[in-house]
Design a protein around this motif. Structure first.
Motif, PDB file in Angstrom:
ATOM      1  N   GLN A   1     -10.371  25.224 -32.338  1.00  0.00           N
ATOM      2  CA  GLN A   1     -10.835  24.822 -31.018  1.00  0.00           C
ATOM      3  C   GLN A   1     -10.261  23.458 -30.641  1.00  0.00           C
ATOM      4  OE1 GLN A   1     -12.889  26.442 -28.817  1.00  0.00           O
ATOM      5  NE2 GLN A   1     -12.832  28.241 -30.160  1.00  0.00           N
ATOM      6  N   MET A   2     -10.031  23.311 -29.364  1.00  0.00           N
ATOM      7  CA  MET A   2      -9.622  22.005 -28.847  1.00  0.00           C
ATOM      8  C   MET A   2     -10.751  21.474 -27.984  1.00  0.00           C
ATOM      9  SD  MET A   2      -6.442  20.955 -26.323  1.00  0.00           S
ATOM     10  CE  MET A   2      -5.132  20.703 -27.522  1.00  0.00           C
ATOM     11  N   GLN A   3     -11.059  20.202 -28.175  1.00  0.00           N
ATOM     12  CA  GLN A   3     -12.049  19.550 -27.334  1.00  0.00           C
ATOM     13  C   GLN A   3     -11.319  18.677 -26.316  1.00  0.00           C
ATOM     14  OE1 GLN A   3     -12.462  19.373 -30.940  1.00  0.00           O
ATOM     15  NE2 GLN A   3     -13.494  21.319 -30.592  1.00  0.00           N
ATOM     16  N   LEU A   4     -11.806  18.702 -25.073  1.00  0.00           N
ATOM     17  CA  LEU A   4     -11.215  17.910 -24.005  1.00  0.00           C
ATOM     18  C   LEU A   4     -12.341  17.127 -23.322  1.00  0.00           C
ATOM     19  CD1 LEU A   4      -9.844  21.016 -23.991  1.00  0.00           C
ATOM     20  CD2 LEU A   4      -8.376  19.904 -22.312  1.00  0.00           C
ATOM     21  N   VAL A   5     -12.135  15.840 -23.144  1.00  0.00           N
ATOM     22  CA  VAL A   5     -13.153  14.992 -22.529  1.00  0.00           C
ATOM     23  C   VAL A   5     -12.508  14.158 -21.426  1.00  0.00           C
ATOM     24  CG1 VAL A   5     -14.858  13.184 -22.875  1.00  0.00           C
ATOM     25  CG2 VAL A   5     -14.451  14.862 -24.693  1.00  0.00           C
ATOM     26  N   GLU A   6     -12.970  14.409 -20.196  1.00  0.00           N
ATOM     27  CA  GLU A   6     -12.452  13.678 -19.040  1.00  0.00           C
ATOM     28  C   GLU A   6     -13.225  12.377 -18.820  1.00  0.00           C
ATOM     29  OE1 GLU A   6     -12.366  18.156 -17.751  1.00  0.00           O
ATOM     30  OE2 GLU A   6     -13.777  16.793 -18.741  1.00  0.00           O
ATOM     31  N   SER A   7     -12.559  11.404 -18.233  1.00  0.00           N
ATOM     32  CA  SER A   7     -13.193  10.146 -17.838  1.00  0.00           C
ATOM     33  C   SER A   7     -12.438   9.565 -16.658  1.00  0.00           C
ATOM     34  CB  SER A   7     -13.215   9.148 -19.004  1.00  0.00           C
ATOM     35  OG  SER A   7     -11.908   8.811 -19.391  1.00  0.00           O
ATOM     36  N   GLY A   8     -13.031   8.572 -16.013  1.00  0.00           N
ATOM     37  CA  GLY A   8     -12.358   7.867 -14.939  1.00  0.00           C
ATOM     38  C   GLY A   8     -12.769   8.283 -13.546  1.00  0.00           C
ATOM     39  N   GLY A   9     -13.659   9.241 -13.449  1.00  0.00           N
ATOM     40  CA  GLY A   9     -14.106   9.668 -12.134  1.00  0.00           C
ATOM     41  C   GLY A   9     -15.066   8.668 -11.517  1.00  0.00           C
ATOM     42  N   GLY A  10     -15.557   9.004 -10.319  1.00  0.00           N
ATOM     43  CA  GLY A  10     -16.498   8.124  -9.653  1.00  0.00           C
ATOM     44  C   GLY A  10     -16.382   8.232  -8.150  1.00  0.00           C
ATOM     45  N   TRP A  11     -16.834   7.174  -7.495  1.00  0.00           N
ATOM     46  CA  TRP A  11     -16.846   7.114  -6.040  1.00  0.00           C
ATOM     47  C   TRP A  11     -15.783   6.153  -5.565  1.00  0.00           C
ATOM     48  CZ3 TRP A  11     -17.530   3.034  -2.722  1.00  0.00           C
ATOM     49  CH2 TRP A  11     -17.758   3.350  -1.382  1.00  0.00           C
ATOM     50  N   VAL A  12     -15.092   6.514  -4.481  1.00  0.00           N
ATOM     51  CA  VAL A  12     -14.069   5.647  -3.921  1.00  0.00           C
ATOM     52  C   VAL A  12     -14.000   5.884  -2.422  1.00  0.00           C
ATOM     53  CG1 VAL A  12     -12.201   7.305  -4.306  1.00  0.00           C
ATOM     54  CG2 VAL A  12     -11.687   4.846  -4.218  1.00  0.00           C
ATOM     55  N   GLN A  13     -13.632   4.876  -1.689  1.00  0.00           N
ATOM     56  CA  GLN A  13     -13.432   5.033  -0.257  1.00  0.00           C
ATOM     57  C   GLN A  13     -12.103   5.723   0.026  1.00  0.00           C
ATOM     58  OE1 GLN A  13     -13.957   1.136   1.570  1.00  0.00           O
ATOM     59  NE2 GLN A  13     -15.965   1.808   2.338  1.00  0.00           N
TER      60      GLN A  13
END
Length: 123
Positions: free
Chosen positions: A1-13
């Motif tokens: 299995q491969m695990q993938l973890v996203e980051s860096g999202g959020g709110w922006v104008q």
């Protein structure tokens, strides 16, 4: 299995920038082509960008071409999505995905998926 973890999202104008990261583990990252997808509320998951295992080839959806850049660092087992000039219609949950091999896959037929991360762009 491969695990993938996203980051860096959020709110922006609108007009702003965000950079998403997806760190992988469990499999040999350099053996996999990578992709980014997104899904807005009430809509199907759609292709955003893909990159082959060396990073030498990329492909983008027309809606993001010229604004988004996909890249990868095989030493860090990480794929990135730099998003510039963001628009409200870019608001969605963004997913990274891994497909074994060297092809640029634009369908959702990937082997492994991350859990997704929210990106919200205000007008």
């Amino acid at each position: 299995q491969m695990q993938l973890v996203e980051s860096g999202g959020g709110w922006v104008q609108g007009g702003g920038s965000l950079k998403l990261s997806c760190v992988t583990s469990g499999r040999t990252f350099s053996s996999y082509a990578m992709g980014w997808f997104r899904q807005a509320p009430g809509k199907e998951r759609e292709f955003v960008a893909a990159i082959n295992w060396s990073g030498g080839r990329t492909y983008y959806a027309e809606s993001v071409k010229g604004r988004f850049t996909i890249s990868r660092d095989n030493a860090k087992n990480t794929v990135y999505l730099q998003m510039n000039n963001l628009k409200p219609e870019d608001t969605a949950v963004y997913y990274c995905a891994a497909e074994y091999g060297n092809g640029l896959v634009t369908t959702t037929n990937y082997d492994y998926w991350g859990q997704g991360i929210q990106v919200t762009v205000s007008s």
